[in-house]
Design a protein around this motif. Structure first.
Motif, mmCIF file in Angstrom:
data_model
loop_
_atom_site.group_PDB
_atom_site.id
_atom_site.type_symbol
_atom_site.label_atom_id
_atom_site.label_comp_id
_atom_site.label_asym_id
_atom_site.label_seq_id
_atom_site.Cartn_x
_atom_site.Cartn_y
_atom_site.Cartn_z
ATOM 1 N N LEU A 183 -5.394 -5.826 -4.242
ATOM 2 C CA LEU A 183 -5.277 -5.736 -2.809
ATOM 3 C C LEU A 183 -6.620 -5.499 -2.153
ATOM 4 O O LEU A 183 -7.476 -5.203 -2.815
ATOM 5 N N LEU A 184 -6.777 -5.783 -0.906
ATOM 6 C CA LEU A 184 -8.034 -5.580 -0.170
ATOM 7 C C LEU A 184 -7.607 -3.902 0.437
ATOM 8 O O LEU A 184 -6.438 -3.876 0.666
ATOM 9 N N VAL A 185 -8.229 -3.048 0.188
ATOM 10 C CA VAL A 185 -8.085 -1.855 0.468
ATOM 11 C C VAL A 185 -9.240 -1.254 1.619
ATOM 12 O O VAL A 185 -10.449 -1.610 1.316
ATOM 13 N N VAL B 29 -13.620 0.478 10.701
ATOM 14 C CA VAL B 29 -13.307 0.214 9.261
ATOM 15 C C VAL B 29 -13.293 -1.113 8.526
ATOM 16 O O VAL B 29 -13.303 -2.125 9.121
ATOM 17 N N SER B 30 -13.975 -0.807 7.170
ATOM 18 C CA SER B 30 -14.157 -1.907 6.368
ATOM 19 C C SER B 30 -13.443 -1.820 5.264
ATOM 20 O O SER B 30 -12.803 -0.857 4.673
ATOM 21 N N TYR B 31 -12.988 -3.154 4.817
ATOM 22 C CA TYR B 31 -12.004 -3.229 3.492
ATOM 23 C C TYR B 31 -12.774 -3.913 2.227
ATOM 24 O O TYR B 31 -13.616 -4.924 2.604
ATOM 25 N N GLN B 32 -12.101 -3.681 1.392
ATOM 26 C CA GLN B 32 -12.932 -4.579 0.071
ATOM 27 C C GLN B 32 -11.767 -4.662 -0.974
ATOM 28 O O GLN B 32 -10.897 -3.803 -1.036
ATOM 29 N N SER B 33 -12.018 -5.872 -1.999
ATOM 30 C CA SER B 33 -11.165 -6.144 -2.858
ATOM 31 C C SER B 33 -10.925 -4.922 -4.001
ATOM 32 O O SER B 33 -12.100 -4.292 -4.393
ATOM 33 N N LEU C 17 0.713 -1.278 -0.165
ATOM 34 C CA LEU C 17 0.065 -0.020 -0.127
ATOM 35 C C LEU C 17 0.856 1.238 0.092
ATOM 36 O O LEU C 17 0.408 2.291 -0.313
ATOM 37 N N SER C 18 2.223 1.273 0.273
ATOM 38 C CA SER C 18 3.086 2.374 0.396
ATOM 39 C C SER C 18 3.282 2.928 -1.131
ATOM 40 O O SER C 18 3.655 4.241 -0.984
ATOM 41 N N GLY C 19 2.821 2.051 -2.012
ATOM 42 C CA GLY C 19 2.927 2.748 -3.508
ATOM 43 C C GLY C 19 1.647 3.138 -3.829
ATOM 44 O O GLY C 19 1.487 3.454 -5.121
ATOM 45 N N ILE C 20 0.674 3.191 -2.955
ATOM 46 C CA ILE C 20 -0.686 3.649 -3.525
ATOM 47 C C ILE C 20 -1.028 5.126 -2.742
ATOM 48 O O ILE C 20 -0.702 5.140 -1.734
ATOM 49 N N VAL C 21 -1.824 5.863 -3.558
ATOM 50 C CA VAL C 21 -2.537 6.830 -3.119
ATOM 51 C C VAL C 21 -3.984 6.894 -3.196
ATOM 52 O O VAL C 21 -4.392 6.227 -4.224
ATOM 53 N N ALA C 22 -4.823 7.193 -2.248
ATOM 54 C CA ALA C 22 -6.443 7.063 -2.277
ATOM 55 C C ALA C 22 -7.048 8.308 -2.161
ATOM 56 O O ALA C 22 -6.592 9.298 -1.400
#
Length: 309
Positions: free
Chosen positions: A266-268, A256-260, A54-59
């Protein structure tokens, strides 16, 4: 160990809170569940890999907050202020730091652009402090600068609770298989259940912080033990998390909830809900954040900080 997490002791001064949430999931049939140690080992390995990826991702984050006060005579609630934040959320690890942390780069407040954004980003990341502790403090302060209400908090970021599952931090907590029940918000509705339905292949693991020197503390430096639950699948992936901290001055919860995310594999995090109550100030703060537009990023030293691919 989480760095810089704290909660301010309320008196007549504003309350300050810094919280993390964790949820754990258990199979509908206890005899099908693997040993708890195995679940925690898988979850710890998953969190380590999750942070790396996730360190390579911005949301993109759309984050609404509402601050209310409770009228003592009638117990009615009166809205004091509302705020809508639009931000980029980035997972970073300052040089010399032991833990990952999320940076909320707010670019709009109630629809108005943040004017000092570029100067702030340059100082934080392109001209960082010589001290990692100082940089961590600056990142936490910058991420929390637009919070509303008299309950100060700097851990209202979605993946903060996952730090509890890191193998180096698990010794701070007592873990146990818990009942399979989705967290609820202040109205009694499921806080995160709408995004994910628990199956018989998911385990709920409850946690309770037992050691001194807790990962969340008041701004006066006092311990503030956390407890909650994680929903974990057979691969060790965290599907939901719940964080609760409480003392005589404060009750606080972050779910917090996560989803593919197929594009990333990834799950995010897709939703965060939070609820804070100042028990001496009659303040209530509710927040709800949604996440999307996950994309790759890199740091540039020229005119822009985040280069979206």
């Amino acid at each position: 160990m989480a760095v810089g997490s704290r909660v301010k002791e309320p008196s007549s001064a504003p309350i300050a809170v810094f919280i993390v949430g964790v949820l754990l999931v258990v199979s509908a049939r206890a005899d099908q569940a693997p040993p708890l140690k195995e679940i925690l080992l898988k979850a710890g390995a998953y969190v380590s890999d999750f942070h790396r990826q996730l360190s390579g991702i911005v949301a993109d984050e759309q984050y609404s907050q509402e601050w209310k006060t409770r009228v003592r005579q009638s117990h009615a609630e009166k809205t004091v202020e509302r705020r809508l934040l639009a931000s980029d959320l980035v997972l970073v690890k300052p040089s010399g730091a032991a833990a990952w942390m999320e940076f909320r780069d707010v670019y709009a407040v109630d629809g108005a652009a943040v004017r000092d954004r570029q100067d702030r980003l340059t100082k934080l990341f392109l001209q960082p402090s010589a001290s990692s502790a100082s940089q961590i403090g600056q990142i936490l302060d910058a991420s929390a600068r637009y919070n509303i209400g008299d309950i100060e908090r700097n851990v209202n970021t979605p993946v903060f609770a996952l730090l509890f599952l890191e193998l180096a931090n698990q010794g701070h907590f007592k873990f146990a298989v818990a009942k399979d029940r989705a967290p609820q918000n202040s109205t009694g509705d499921e806080a995160v259940g709408g995004a994910f339905r628990v199956s018989t292949e998911v385990w709920v693991v409850a946690y309770e912080e037992r050691k001194n020197g807790t990962m969340i503390r008041t701004t006066a430096g006092r311990d503030l033990p956390a407890h909650g639950r994680f929903w974990i699948d057979p691969a060790g992936r965290v599907l939901m998390s719940e964080l609760v901290v409480e003392n005589r001055q404060l009750n606080a919860t972050i779910d917090v909830s996560y989803q593919s995310e197929p594009m990333l594999g990834l799950l995010v995090p897709i939703e965060m809900r939070e609820h804070y109550e100042g028990l001496r100030t009659s303040s209530i703060i509710d927040g709800r954040a949604s996440y999307g537009k996950f994309r790759q990023f890199q740091v540039s030293t020229d005119e822009t900080f985040l280069v979206k691919k």
